[in-house]
Design a protein around this motif. Structure first.
Motif, short mmCIF file in Angstrom:
data_model
loop_
_atom_site.label_atom_id
_atom_site.label_comp_id
_atom_site.label_asym_id
_atom_site.label_seq_id
_atom_site.Cartn_x
_atom_site.Cartn_y
_atom_site.Cartn_z
N LYS A 251 0.82 -1.22 0.00
CA LYS A 251 0.00 0.00 0.00
C LYS A 251 0.85 1.27 0.00
CE LYS A 251 -4.07 -2.05 2.24
NZ LYS A 251 -4.97 -2.02 3.41
N TRP A 252 2.03 1.22 0.63
CA TRP A 252 2.89 2.39 0.73
C TRP A 252 3.32 2.90 -0.65
CZ3 TRP A 252 7.80 2.29 -1.29
CH2 TRP A 252 8.35 1.04 -1.57
N LYS A 253 3.35 1.99 -1.62
CA LYS A 253 3.80 2.37 -2.96
C LYS A 253 2.87 3.38 -3.62
CE LYS A 253 6.14 -2.05 -3.82
NZ LYS A 253 6.25 -3.25 -4.69
N ASN A 254 1.63 3.44 -3.17
CA ASN A 254 0.65 4.35 -3.76
C ASN A 254 0.47 5.63 -2.93
OD1 ASN A 254 -0.01 2.49 -5.86
ND2 ASN A 254 -1.23 1.32 -4.38
N ILE A 255 1.25 5.79 -1.88
CA ILE A 255 1.15 6.98 -1.03
C ILE A 255 2.06 8.08 -1.58
CG2 ILE A 255 1.58 7.90 1.29
CD1 ILE A 255 0.88 5.17 2.39
N ASP A 256 1.52 9.28 -1.66
CA ASP A 256 2.30 10.44 -2.10
C ASP A 256 3.17 10.93 -0.95
OD1 ASP A 256 3.30 12.73 -3.20
OD2 ASP A 256 1.38 13.79 -3.35
N LEU A 257 4.48 10.87 -1.13
CA LEU A 257 5.41 11.27 -0.07
C LEU A 257 5.86 12.72 -0.19
CD1 LEU A 257 7.74 8.10 -0.03
CD2 LEU A 257 5.64 8.50 1.28
N SER A 258 5.31 13.44 -1.14
CA SER A 258 5.80 14.79 -1.42
C SER A 258 5.53 15.78 -0.29
CB SER A 258 5.17 15.32 -2.72
OG SER A 258 3.76 15.41 -2.59
N ASN A 259 4.62 15.43 0.62
CA ASN A 259 4.35 16.33 1.74
C ASN A 259 5.38 16.23 2.86
OD1 ASN A 259 1.95 17.39 0.65
ND2 ASN A 259 0.76 15.64 1.40
N TYR A 260 6.31 15.29 2.74
CA TYR A 260 7.27 15.05 3.82
C TYR A 260 8.65 15.61 3.49
CZ TYR A 260 3.65 12.06 5.68
OH TYR A 260 2.45 11.59 6.17
N ASP A 261 9.27 16.18 4.49
CA ASP A 261 10.63 16.70 4.36
C ASP A 261 11.66 15.62 4.62
OD1 ASP A 261 9.93 19.69 4.19
OD2 ASP A 261 8.97 19.10 6.08
N VAL A 262 11.31 14.70 5.52
CA VAL A 262 12.27 13.68 5.98
C VAL A 262 11.57 12.32 6.02
CG1 VAL A 262 13.80 12.95 7.85
CG2 VAL A 262 13.39 15.39 7.45
N LEU A 263 12.30 11.28 5.59
CA LEU A 263 11.83 9.92 5.77
C LEU A 263 12.85 9.21 6.65
CD1 LEU A 263 10.24 7.64 3.07
CD2 LEU A 263 11.45 6.74 5.04
N PHE A 264 12.39 8.75 7.81
CA PHE A 264 13.24 8.03 8.75
C PHE A 264 12.91 6.55 8.63
CE2 PHE A 264 14.02 6.94 13.46
CZ PHE A 264 15.32 6.54 13.20
N HIS A 265 13.84 5.79 8.04
CA HIS A 265 13.60 4.37 7.77
C HIS A 265 14.24 3.52 8.86
CE1 HIS A 265 12.79 0.68 5.83
NE2 HIS A 265 14.00 0.50 5.31
N VAL A 266 13.41 3.02 9.76
CA VAL A 266 13.90 2.22 10.87
C VAL A 266 13.36 0.79 10.82
CG1 VAL A 266 12.07 2.90 12.46
CG2 VAL A 266 14.28 2.26 13.39
N ALA A 267 12.31 0.57 10.03
CA ALA A 267 11.73 -0.78 9.91
C ALA A 267 12.75 -1.73 9.29
CB ALA A 267 10.47 -0.72 9.05
N ALA A 268 12.86 -2.92 9.86
CA ALA A 268 13.83 -3.90 9.36
C ALA A 268 13.53 -5.27 9.92
CB ALA A 268 15.25 -3.48 9.75
N LEU A 269 14.12 -6.27 9.29
CA LEU A 269 14.12 -7.62 9.86
C LEU A 269 15.36 -7.68 10.74
CD1 LEU A 269 12.98 -10.48 10.03
CD2 LEU A 269 14.35 -11.07 8.01
N VAL A 270 15.14 -7.81 12.05
CA VAL A 270 16.25 -7.69 12.99
C VAL A 270 16.65 -9.03 13.59
CG1 VAL A 270 15.72 -5.28 13.54
CG2 VAL A 270 14.63 -7.10 14.84
N HIS A 271 17.47 -8.95 14.64
CA HIS A 271 18.16 -10.11 15.20
C HIS A 271 17.26 -11.22 15.70
CE1 HIS A 271 21.84 -7.76 15.04
NE2 HIS A 271 21.19 -6.78 15.60
N LYS A 272 16.81 -12.04 14.81
CA LYS A 272 16.18 -13.29 15.20
C LYS A 272 17.20 -14.39 14.94
CE LYS A 272 11.52 -11.70 14.15
NZ LYS A 272 10.26 -11.95 13.41
N LYS A 273 16.91 -15.57 15.42
CA LYS A 273 17.84 -16.66 15.16
C LYS A 273 17.89 -16.92 13.66
CE LYS A 273 17.61 -19.05 19.61
NZ LYS A 273 17.32 -20.32 20.31
N GLU A 274 19.03 -16.60 13.08
CA GLU A 274 19.14 -16.68 11.64
C GLU A 274 19.27 -18.13 11.17
OE1 GLU A 274 21.22 -12.32 10.89
OE2 GLU A 274 22.24 -14.13 10.23
#
Length: 292
Positions: A38-61
């Protein structure tokens, strides 16, 4: 200034919003989920900054998870950044990690990350983060400023991970090893203030925020204990026993040395460090007690 944060349940993102709420007339913080398209269809032009913190983190790999780490931490990051740049976002802040160095810490001897330390990640997490950094730097320019944040262990009230485990030890262990070690860590409010300054100054580049002082594990557990009126004894004899077991993974994880050269972290002369270790533990434990 409008800031969009990825990861609706992100500990760092939620605390950044809380921190910036002190300046309600200056910052507007929104969150976006990347769990579907859904995020692909969102207009981001209203934002000055994008803080990308979402990730796949330390699980048992597991070996079968390798592609998933790269798909989320590298490919999705780049796709998001390209869209942000196309939509006119001026600054992209990427939450990376010192895991890109592949260092776990050394027991009984110093281990320091400095300007000449090579990136040799050993985990899927570290490898995918480093590859994302490389790709992001390729699209950095005057109109799209990329910030890479390689943070050490983050701690604070209700944080997941090692701090919560150490807190349990402070509550339920009457005696704890007295061992001198040093770790780079960063209190969540210090990190939030660092991010605020980076946003305010519209910076770009590679950054290593950390507390101004290194953290000793024994001291940290003792401070947590004191804040909760617990009587914890630090034992040198028990510390010597742990040293004899220095090859054990648990000893290395708790008491290993791993620090970042302070010269890499002195952005604005460490003015973002608004709380030293004792104050940060006091704030953390009081907020936990209050349920804040």
């Amino acid at each position: 200034m409008r800031v969009l944060v990825t990861g609706e349940k992100s500990y760092v993102g939620l605390n950044l919003k809380k921190w910036l709420s002190q300046w309600n007339d200056r910052y507007i913080i929104d969150f976006i989920s990347l769990k579907n398209d859904k995020w692909k269809n969102i207009d981001l032009s209203n934002y000055d900054v994008l803080f990308h913190v979402a990730a796949l983190v330390h699980k048992k790999e597991q070996p079968e998870m390798e592609n998933l780490y790269y798909r989320i931490n590298r490919d999705l990051t780049l796709e998001l950044a390209i869209k942000a740049k196309r939509d006119g976002v001026k600054q992209f802040i990427f939450m990376s990690s010192i895991s890109v160095y592949g260092l776990d810490g050394l027991f009984g001897e110093k281990q320091e990350i400095n300007q000449s330390t090579p990136c040799c990640p050993i985990s899927f997490y570290g490898k995918s983060k480093l590859e994302a950094e490389i790709l992001l730097n390729k699209i950095n320019d005057e109109n799209f400023k990329v910030v890479i944040v390689r943070a050490p262990m983050i701690y604070g009230p209700h944080c997941p991970g090692n701090y919560s485990r150490l807190r349990k030890l402070a509550f339920y262990t009457p005696i704890f090893p007295s061992i001198f070690n040093e770790r780079s860590m960063i209190f969540i409010d210090n990190l939030s203030e660092f991010l605020r300054l980076i946003i305010e100054e519209q910076c770009h580049g590679l950054f290593f925020p950390q507390n101004k002082e290194y953290v000793n594990t024994s001291q940290l557990v003792k401070l947590i204990s004191n804040e909760n009126s617990k009587n914890l004894l630090l034992s040198k004899s028990l510390g010597k026993l742990v040293k004899l077991m220095g090859y054990k993974k648990i000893a290395k994880k708790l008491f290993g040395n791993l620090v970042i050269d302070p010269s890499l972290s002195e952005y604005k002369q460490f003015s973002y460090c608004i709380a030293d270790l004792p104050k940060s533990i006091n704030i953390s434990e009081k907020n936990i007690e209050k349920g804040v």
